[in-house]
Every structure is written in C-alpha cells, then in structure tokens.
Design a protein around this motif. Sequence first.
Motif, PDB file in Angstrom:
ATOM      1  N   LEU A  85       0.822  -1.221   0.000  1.00 44.38           N
ATOM      2  CA  LEU A  85       0.000   0.000   0.000  1.00 44.38           C
ATOM      3  C   LEU A  85       0.851   1.263   0.000  1.00 44.38           C
ATOM      4  N   ALA A  86       2.008   1.186   0.636  1.00 40.93           N
ATOM      5  CA  ALA A  86       2.871   2.363   0.745  1.00 40.93           C
ATOM      6  C   ALA A  86       3.750   2.567  -0.478  1.00 40.93           C
ATOM      7  N   SER A  87       3.611   1.724  -1.484  1.00 42.24           N
ATOM      8  CA  SER A  87       4.418   1.885  -2.688  1.00 42.24           C
ATOM      9  C   SER A  87       4.087   3.218  -3.355  1.00 42.24           C
ATOM     10  N   PRO A  88       5.048   3.790  -4.061  1.00 40.31           N
ATOM     11  CA  PRO A  88       4.816   5.096  -4.682  1.00 40.31           C
ATOM     12  C   PRO A  88       3.594   5.140  -5.615  1.00 40.31           C
ATOM     13  N   GLN A  89       3.292   4.040  -6.288  1.00 39.37           N
ATOM     14  CA  GLN A  89       2.144   4.011  -7.204  1.00 39.37           C
ATOM     15  C   GLN A  89       0.815   4.083  -6.455  1.00 39.37           C
ATOM     16  N   ARG A  90       0.783   3.610  -5.238  1.00 41.59           N
ATOM     17  CA  ARG A  90      -0.475   3.559  -4.480  1.00 41.59           C
ATOM     18  C   ARG A  90      -0.576   4.624  -3.408  1.00 41.59           C
ATOM     19  N   LYS A  91       0.481   5.332  -3.141  1.00 40.72           N
ATOM     20  CA  LYS A  91       0.488   6.322  -2.072  1.00 40.72           C
ATOM     21  C   LYS A  91      -0.643   7.335  -2.279  1.00 40.72           C
ATOM     22  N   GLY A  92      -1.447   7.514  -1.239  1.00 39.08           N
ATOM     23  CA  GLY A  92      -2.549   8.471  -1.304  1.00 39.08           C
ATOM     24  C   GLY A  92      -3.808   7.943  -1.968  1.00 39.08           C
ATOM     25  N   LYS A  93      -3.803   6.695  -2.386  1.00 38.82           N
ATOM     26  CA  LYS A  93      -4.991   6.105  -3.013  1.00 38.82           C
ATOM     27  C   LYS A  93      -5.662   5.181  -2.003  1.00 38.82           C
ATOM     28  N   TYR A  94      -6.927   5.453  -1.763  1.00 42.98           N
ATOM     29  CA  TYR A  94      -7.681   4.688  -0.773  1.00 42.98           C
ATOM     30  C   TYR A  94      -8.744   3.807  -1.413  1.00 42.98           C
ATOM     31  N   PHE A  95      -9.034   4.059  -2.677  1.00 39.95           N
ATOM     32  CA  PHE A  95     -10.076   3.335  -3.390  1.00 39.95           C
ATOM     33  C   PHE A  95      -9.567   2.970  -4.779  1.00 39.95           C
ATOM     34  N   ALA A  96     -10.061   1.865  -5.301  1.00 37.73           N
ATOM     35  CA  ALA A  96      -9.759   1.505  -6.687  1.00 37.73           C
ATOM     36  C   ALA A  96     -10.472   2.496  -7.599  1.00 37.73           C
ATOM     37  N   GLU A  97      -9.844   2.833  -8.702  1.00 35.59           N
ATOM     38  CA  GLU A  97     -10.480   3.756  -9.637  1.00 35.59           C
ATOM     39  C   GLU A  97     -11.630   3.066 -10.337  1.00 35.59           C
ATOM     40  N   ARG A  98     -12.708   3.797 -10.517  1.00 36.88           N
ATOM     41  CA  ARG A  98     -13.883   3.250 -11.185  1.00 36.88           C
ATOM     42  C   ARG A  98     -13.708   3.330 -12.695  1.00 36.88           C
ATOM     43  N   GLU A  99     -14.290   2.360 -13.360  1.00 41.31           N
ATOM     44  CA  GLU A  99     -14.297   2.378 -14.815  1.00 41.31           C
ATOM     45  C   GLU A  99     -15.330   3.379 -15.290  1.00 41.31           C
ATOM     46  N   LYS A 100     -14.960   4.204 -16.274  1.00 42.75           N
ATOM     47  CA  LYS A 100     -15.886   5.203 -16.803  1.00 42.75           C
ATOM     48  C   LYS A 100     -16.635   4.652 -18.006  1.00 42.75           C
ATOM     49  N   SER A 101     -17.905   4.993 -18.049  1.00 41.18           N
ATOM     50  CA  SER A 101     -18.750   4.719 -19.210  1.00 41.18           C
ATOM     51  C   SER A 101     -19.453   6.023 -19.544  1.00 41.18           C
ATOM     52  N   ARG A 102     -20.093   6.075 -20.676  1.00 40.72           N
ATOM     53  CA  ARG A 102     -20.829   7.281 -21.060  1.00 40.72           C
ATOM     54  C   ARG A 102     -22.252   6.904 -21.417  1.00 40.72           C
ATOM     55  N   ILE A 103     -23.171   7.779 -21.040  1.00 37.85           N
ATOM     56  CA  ILE A 103     -24.570   7.626 -21.432  1.00 37.85           C
ATOM     57  C   ILE A 103     -24.890   8.790 -22.351  1.00 37.85           C
ATOM     58  N   ASP A 104     -25.435   8.494 -23.502  1.00 44.06           N
ATOM     59  CA  ASP A 104     -25.775   9.516 -24.487  1.00 44.06           C
ATOM     60  C   ASP A 104     -27.261   9.838 -24.372  1.00 44.06           C
ATOM     61  N   PHE A 105     -27.584  11.110 -24.115  1.00 43.30           N
ATOM     62  CA  PHE A 105     -28.972  11.585 -24.022  1.00 43.30           C
ATOM     63  C   PHE A 105     -29.346  12.403 -25.256  1.00 43.30           C
ATOM     64  N   GLY A 106     -28.823  12.051 -26.374  1.00 40.63           N
ATOM     65  CA  GLY A 106     -29.105  12.808 -27.594  1.00 40.63           C
ATOM     66  C   GLY A 106     -28.205  14.015 -27.683  1.00 40.63           C
ATOM     67  N   ASP A 107     -28.659  15.135 -27.145  1.00 38.36           N
ATOM     68  CA  ASP A 107     -27.863  16.369 -27.213  1.00 38.36           C
ATOM     69  C   ASP A 107     -26.923  16.521 -26.007  1.00 38.36           C
ATOM     70  N   GLN A 108     -26.996  15.599 -25.044  1.00 36.92           N
ATOM     71  CA  GLN A 108     -26.128  15.667 -23.870  1.00 36.92           C
ATOM     72  C   GLN A 108     -25.486  14.311 -23.636  1.00 36.92           C
ATOM     73  N   GLU A 109     -24.344  14.345 -22.998  1.00 32.39           N
ATOM     74  CA  GLU A 109     -23.662  13.117 -22.676  1.00 32.39           C
ATOM     75  C   GLU A 109     -23.274  13.185 -21.196  1.00 32.39           C
ATOM     76  N   MET A 110     -23.393  12.087 -20.493  1.00 32.58           N
ATOM     77  CA  MET A 110     -23.082  12.068 -19.067  1.00 32.58           C
ATOM     78  C   MET A 110     -22.100  10.934 -18.802  1.00 32.58           C
ATOM     79  N   ALA A 111     -21.046  11.225 -18.025  1.00 33.85           N
ATOM     80  CA  ALA A 111     -20.110  10.191 -17.616  1.00 33.85           C
ATOM     81  C   ALA A 111     -20.729   9.385 -16.483  1.00 33.85           C
ATOM     82  N   VAL A 112     -20.600   8.088 -16.564  1.00 32.33           N
ATOM     83  CA  VAL A 112     -21.133   7.198 -15.559  1.00 32.33           C
ATOM     84  C   VAL A 112     -20.002   6.266 -15.132  1.00 32.33           C
ATOM     85  N   TYR A 113     -19.941   5.954 -13.861  1.00 37.38           N
ATOM     86  CA  TYR A 113     -18.927   5.051 -13.341  1.00 37.38           C
ATOM     87  C   TYR A 113     -19.582   3.740 -12.954  1.00 37.38           C
ATOM     88  N   GLU A 114     -18.858   2.677 -13.146  1.00 39.92           N
ATOM     89  CA  GLU A 114     -19.385   1.357 -12.778  1.00 39.92           C
ATOM     90  C   GLU A 114     -18.670   0.829 -11.574  1.00 39.92           C
TER      91      GLU A 114
END
Length: 186
Positions: A157-186
Amino acid sequence: KYLYSDVTDAICRAVVSHPACTDQYVKYLSVVEVSNEELEPVIQYLCDATRSVYSWQNYRLWLLMAEKKVLNDDLLRVAKNLLRGPDTASRAGATVYLGVVGQVNEKTAVVENFQSLSSFMGQRSALISIHELPFAAIKNTVIATLRPELQGVFRALASPQRKGKYFAEREKSRIDFGDQEMAVYE
C-alpha cells in the motif's frame, strides 16, 4: 447535475431509513455529484449512535463519506471515538474515513488503537488508513499484532504508485442523451 438532483436528494434522505437498500444507494451516490448539504441526513445519521445501529450500513456510509472527502467536525469526532470501540464494520469504515480526510494526528490514533483489532476487515481497513505514514511510525505497534495473511500489505500500500490512493479507480462509461452526454462510473 440537474438530471438527477431530485433523485439524489431523495436518496440522501431515504438511505437512513432503508438499511437494506444501502448498497444500491451508496453505489448511486458514489458516482453522482453530491454536496455536503445534500449528504447532511447521512452525516446526522452517522453521528447519532441511537439511530446508526446497523454496522454494515454504517461501514458503507463511512466509505461514502471518505470517497466524497466530506470533511465534517462531527464526523471526525465520531470516527475518532469509534477507534476506541469494538472491532466492527462501523469502526472499519470510520477508520478508512479518518485515513482519507484526517491529518497525521488522526492516522496516529489509528496506529495507537491497532492492537484492539483482531478481524481481517478491521486490520486491513486500518492498514489502508495509515498507509501514508512512514513505516517507523507503525512498526512497533502494528507489526506485532498483524494477522499473518496481512503481512506485506502495508509495504504494498505504501508503494509510490499507491500512495494516497484509498479506493480503486472506477471504470468510466458514457450515457448519451441525444444532445447531452453524461459520464457514468461502474
């Protein structure tokens, strides 16, 4: 935000009275923009020991407060008090919260209370919480009572790559609402 603000407000109010739905509510709240004002019912709930009686629900809500980096004096006080309590899921969540939003004093309090943790969940949450402290600050207190299956976790956990990270990063997806787009995390 306007697409889901009414839902967000309703969920923040409902989460405290529907413990069986907490996992789904937290899943939603963790991916949408939510203000501390909207989270106030959750904050009040966590700070009221007479109401917040379900340890797993509390664990999930503490992690939400940590993930959203909700800095609140009452939450900090309650979380620090939980460090002196039994080794429960509530305490594990509060411990991660202190690691994310707390300062060195709060993280040191986690180390000082580590010896009262015997569960895998409690010890692992504490290791995550204190991973930014130098090894010298934890070695005498933590290593002596660390479960065998958690040996080496602090180093990873104390490795330089993980320092300060408490949670796994979420994968991003996008939802298209026609004229708008929203980022969604899974």
